[in-house]
Design an enzyme around this catalytic site. Sequence first.
Site, PDB file in Angstrom:
ATOM      1  N   GLY A 235       1.590  -0.276  -4.957  1.00 15.70           N
ATOM      2  CA  GLY A 235       0.346  -1.026  -5.132  1.00 15.70           C
ATOM      3  C   GLY A 235      -0.314  -0.657  -6.432  1.00 15.70           C
ATOM      4  O   GLY A 235      -0.587   0.523  -6.659  1.00 15.70           O
TER       5      GLY A 235
ATOM      6  N   CYS B  95       0.810  -1.221   0.000  1.00 15.41           N
ATOM      7  CA  CYS B  95       0.000   0.000   0.000  1.00 15.41           C
ATOM      8  C   CYS B  95       0.840   1.266   0.000  1.00 15.41           C
ATOM      9  O   CYS B  95       1.975   1.279   0.477  1.00 15.41           O
ATOM     10  CB  CYS B  95      -0.881   0.089   1.245  1.00 15.41           C
TER      11      CYS B  95
ATOM     12  N   TYR C  50      14.447  -2.368  -1.420  1.00 13.57           N
ATOM     13  CA  TYR C  50      13.633  -2.653  -2.594  1.00 13.57           C
ATOM     14  C   TYR C  50      12.344  -1.841  -2.714  1.00 13.57           C
ATOM     15  O   TYR C  50      12.033  -1.346  -3.784  1.00 13.57           O
ATOM     16  CB  TYR C  50      13.299  -4.154  -2.605  1.00 13.57           C
TER      17      TYR C  50
ATOM     18  N   ASN D 150      -1.559   1.876   5.558  1.00 16.65           N
ATOM     19  CA  ASN D 150      -0.452   1.114   4.990  1.00 16.65           C
ATOM     20  C   ASN D 150       0.133   0.272   6.118  1.00 16.65           C
ATOM     21  O   ASN D 150       0.536   0.803   7.141  1.00 16.65           O
ATOM     22  CB  ASN D 150       0.606   2.077   4.427  1.00 16.65           C
ATOM     23  N   GLY D 151       0.195  -1.026   5.899  1.00 13.23           N
ATOM     24  CA  GLY D 151       0.718  -1.921   6.929  1.00 13.23           C
ATOM     25  C   GLY D 151      -0.165  -3.137   7.057  1.00 13.23           C
ATOM     26  O   GLY D 151      -0.946  -3.447   6.166  1.00 13.23           O
TER      27      GLY D 151
END
Length: 489
Positions: A46, A20, A266, A125-126
């Site tokens: 995402g 996300c 990354y 997000n998470g």
Amino acid sequence: MSKQMPIAHPFDDDKLREECGVFGVVGLKDAANFVALGLHALQHRGQEAGGIVCHHPEHGFNNARRFGYVRDNFTKESLMSTLPGPLAIGHVRYSTAGSKGQTAIRDVQPFFGEFSMGGAAIAHNGNITNADSLRRELIERGSIFQSSSDSECIIHLMARSLQRTIPERMEDALRRVEGAFSVVAMTRTKLIGVRDPLGVRPLVLGKLAEGWVLSSETCALDIIGAEFIREIKPGEMVVITAENGVESHFPFRPQPSKFCIFEHVYFSRPDSSYGGRSVYETRRQIGVELARENPVDADLVCAVPDSGTPAAIGYSQESGIPFAMGIVRNQYMGRTFIEPTEQIRNMGVRLKLNVNRALIEGKRVILVDDSVVRGTTSRKIKEMILDAGAKEVHFRIASPPTAWPCFYGVDTPEREKLLAATMNEDQMAEHLAVDSLKFISLDGLYRAVGEPEGRNKKCPQYCDACFSGEYPVRPADMIAKGFELKAAE
Ligand code: SF4
């Protein structure tokens, strides 16, 4: 042709994927326009779906949630005219807990709730590691869930809170939540940002003219011309209004920070920065450490593009072996509208990456990649390099072996499917049939991210659970489902 949901490319199956990105704006005319641009810059976090909620003093709350790319959905012509107002938040999603791989539109965030003191929307997000038990408890007590997303628990916990204001209710709700969360939320007048006490996922604050911006990464501030102000601190909540600016407080028990070290390796864009250091520079430094730890005689250093490129440049600079674009990526083949038929699947990696035969032929090649997950892509790339006439192929990996799944908002295969969970380095090299395979050490990675003494074993400075198996937050739901933590050493 009807608009379709983007289809994951076969190449993407062998990468960890961030699930996300979040973005929010207050105090700017037509805030949703800025949010759409910000989400576009965060699209790498995402690609499955995105949504925007906005508020206008006369038109109230409006929202749009769609499958597919931001650029296809949130255009001026199609939707932006229906999303007016000076306050908006947005979310791009891969797929978090819930309907993994088969997202329904009801799972697309931001989620919205109407409370007695007014409406509120949240974008998360998470991953909530105790979402199963929270959900069970909430349903037993009468909550009616609209989605299968773990993030919806936050809205229901807020609804049950007895606090008077929405920010207080959010605090109350988030104290019950375990795991990783960077939340961007809004009321009619306030933009709210919160990071979990460990600060696992990123969240940054920016300023543009009279307005304020919250974003998962700094690269999305750049795209709208906003100035980077600072990172939201682990455990911090900011409540922002156009009139009063930023009010900050710390509602959770302080804990040592555990930012996700894989953001450096990354997930984040190389043009973002953390702790005052560009992600590109950190990745280049990872390549330098990798070359110091794992030298080998060779003619060329090549990257598996694009994510392996900065580390390959660092490796080349440190080793003195020339860097060359031995593999070229087709920039327009990320996710595709082409149906993944058997024939297309068999083309596999070749659809996305092509070997530059003229450079490779007769050479001993060092290939630098960011990670090895299942190993299927590494094997195919090695075959392509050998088909192009390389004499030797040496893999150098810019992260330690990924041997454990992530439960904090990153899509990872089950542990059994991770190559490093069942094989050591030599066995992996044999399995991939390469001349050598070496990973950067955990200490080397820590040095590269700016910790000169390496990893503090007693209290690691980052979350590195996917490498070490040491989870900073107990993954309660997964343990209940039978996941076995690493035995204490
Ligand atoms: S387990 Fe790995 S990917 Fe997940 S938050 Fe920790 S370091 Fe990041």
